[in-house]
Design a protein around this motif. Structure first.
Motif, PDB file in Angstrom:
ATOM      1  N   ALA A  26       3.859   4.021   1.146  1.00 19.79           N
ATOM      2  CA  ALA A  26       4.601   2.758   1.197  1.00 19.79           C
ATOM      3  C   ALA A  26       3.879   1.653   0.429  1.00 19.79           C
ATOM      4  CB  ALA A  26       4.832   2.335   2.641  1.00 19.79           C
ATOM      5  N   LEU A  27       2.564   1.779   0.289  1.00 21.81           N
ATOM      6  CA  LEU A  27       1.757   0.755  -0.392  1.00 21.81           C
ATOM      7  C   LEU A  27       1.577   1.049  -1.875  1.00 21.81           C
ATOM      8  CD1 LEU A  27      -0.928   0.341   2.390  1.00 21.81           C
ATOM      9  CD2 LEU A  27       0.932  -1.245   1.849  1.00 21.81           C
ATOM     10  N   GLU A  28       2.391   1.961  -2.410  1.00 25.66           N
ATOM     11  CA  GLU A  28       2.277   2.328  -3.829  1.00 25.66           C
ATOM     12  C   GLU A  28       2.302   1.076  -4.704  1.00 25.66           C
ATOM     13  OE1 GLU A  28       4.536   5.017  -7.191  1.00 25.66           O
ATOM     14  OE2 GLU A  28       5.168   5.146  -5.121  1.00 25.66           O
ATOM     15  N   ASP A  30      -0.257  -1.053  -4.845  1.00 24.05           N
ATOM     16  CA  ASP A  30      -1.305  -1.948  -4.336  1.00 24.05           C
ATOM     17  C   ASP A  30      -2.524  -1.078  -4.007  1.00 24.05           C
ATOM     18  OD1 ASP A  30      -2.991  -3.722  -2.994  1.00 24.05           O
ATOM     19  OD2 ASP A  30      -1.326  -4.762  -2.004  1.00 24.05           O
ATOM     20  N   GLN A  34      -4.131   0.456  -0.513  1.00 17.54           N
ATOM     21  CA  GLN A  34      -4.229   1.899  -0.298  1.00 17.54           C
ATOM     22  C   GLN A  34      -5.662   2.302   0.029  1.00 17.54           C
ATOM     23  OE1 GLN A  34      -2.357   3.230  -3.986  1.00 17.54           O
ATOM     24  NE2 GLN A  34      -0.643   4.054  -2.790  1.00 17.54           N
ATOM     25  N   ARG A  66      -1.219  -8.421   3.635  1.00 23.29           N
ATOM     26  CA  ARG A  66      -0.354  -7.760   2.647  1.00 23.29           C
ATOM     27  C   ARG A  66       0.185  -6.446   3.190  1.00 23.29           C
ATOM     28  NH1 ARG A  66      -4.583  -8.300  -1.351  1.00 23.29           N
ATOM     29  NH2 ARG A  66      -4.400  -6.077  -1.732  1.00 23.29           N
ATOM     30  N   ILE A  67      -0.673  -5.671   3.838  1.00 18.64           N
ATOM     31  CA  ILE A  67      -0.234  -4.392   4.387  1.00 18.64           C
ATOM     32  C   ILE A  67       0.869  -4.619   5.421  1.00 18.64           C
ATOM     33  CG2 ILE A  67      -0.925  -2.443   5.840  1.00 18.64           C
ATOM     34  CD1 ILE A  67      -3.634  -2.496   4.330  1.00 18.64           C
ATOM     35  N   ARG A  69       2.930  -7.128   5.690  1.00 16.73           N
ATOM     36  CA  ARG A  69       4.146  -7.615   5.021  1.00 16.73           C
ATOM     37  C   ARG A  69       4.878  -6.473   4.319  1.00 16.73           C
ATOM     38  NH1 ARG A  69       4.708  -8.647  -0.003  1.00 16.73           N
ATOM     39  NH2 ARG A  69       2.513  -8.978  -0.395  1.00 16.73           N
ATOM     40  N   ILE A  70       4.137  -5.670   3.571  1.00 16.47           N
ATOM     41  CA  ILE A  70       4.749  -4.558   2.831  1.00 16.47           C
ATOM     42  C   ILE A  70       5.366  -3.547   3.793  1.00 16.47           C
ATOM     43  CG2 ILE A  70       4.256  -2.577   1.337  1.00 16.47           C
ATOM     44  CD1 ILE A  70       2.119  -4.415  -0.049  1.00 16.47           C
ATOM     45  N   LEU A  71       4.638  -3.209   4.854  1.00  6.79           N
ATOM     46  CA  LEU A  71       5.166  -2.235   5.812  1.00  6.79           C
ATOM     47  C   LEU A  71       6.399  -2.772   6.533  1.00  6.79           C
ATOM     48  CD1 LEU A  71       1.949  -0.635   7.310  1.00  6.79           C
ATOM     49  CD2 LEU A  71       3.417   0.211   5.454  1.00  6.79           C
ATOM     50  N   GLU A  73       8.598  -4.708   5.260  1.00  7.53           N
ATOM     51  CA  GLU A  73       9.693  -4.610   4.290  1.00  7.53           C
ATOM     52  C   GLU A  73      10.135  -3.162   4.084  1.00  7.53           C
ATOM     53  OE1 GLU A  73       8.368  -6.417   0.659  1.00  7.53           O
ATOM     54  OE2 GLU A  73       8.134  -8.386   1.590  1.00  7.53           O
ATOM     55  N   LYS A  74       9.179  -2.264   3.880  1.00  7.31           N
ATOM     56  CA  LYS A  74       9.500  -0.886   3.511  1.00  7.31           C
ATOM     57  C   LYS A  74       9.746   0.026   4.704  1.00  7.31           C
ATOM     58  CE  LYS A  74       7.408  -0.940  -1.020  1.00  7.31           C
ATOM     59  NZ  LYS A  74       6.526  -0.234  -1.947  1.00  7.31           N
TER      60      LYS A  74
END
Length: 81
Positions: A26-28, A30, A34, A66-67, A69-71, A73-74
């Motif tokens: 999911a963090l592809e 960044d 990762q 950031r992790i 937020r990204i998680l 979203e994804k």
């Protein structure tokens, strides 16, 4: 999977490894995030963990933000299928 684990421990380890892969994927894009995921899944904690990643506390806090937020979203439903 580690040798010598009882079946329950083996299942927990597999689930943990699957969760790490899902989060990592999911963090592809960044690479720093990762790297943090891989480091967090290891043995180091606290300052040793931050040293492994190569950041200070503020940098670590920013990566974690950031992790999250990204998680969010994804993976809005978390790690559930």
């Amino acid at each position: 999977m580690s040798d010598g684990l009882d079946p329950e421990a083996a299942l927990i380890e597999i689930q943990s490894e699957d969760a790490i892969k899902i989060i990592y994927d999911a963090l592809e894009g960044d690479e720093e995030a990762q790297l943090a995921v891989i480091a967090i899944s290891g043995q180091n904690k606290g300052k040793a963990l931050r040293d492994e990643i190569g950041v200070d506390q503020a940098g670590y806090d920013y990566i974690m933000k950031r992790i999250r937020r990204i998680l969010a979203e994804k993976l809005p439903n978390g790690l559930r299928s």
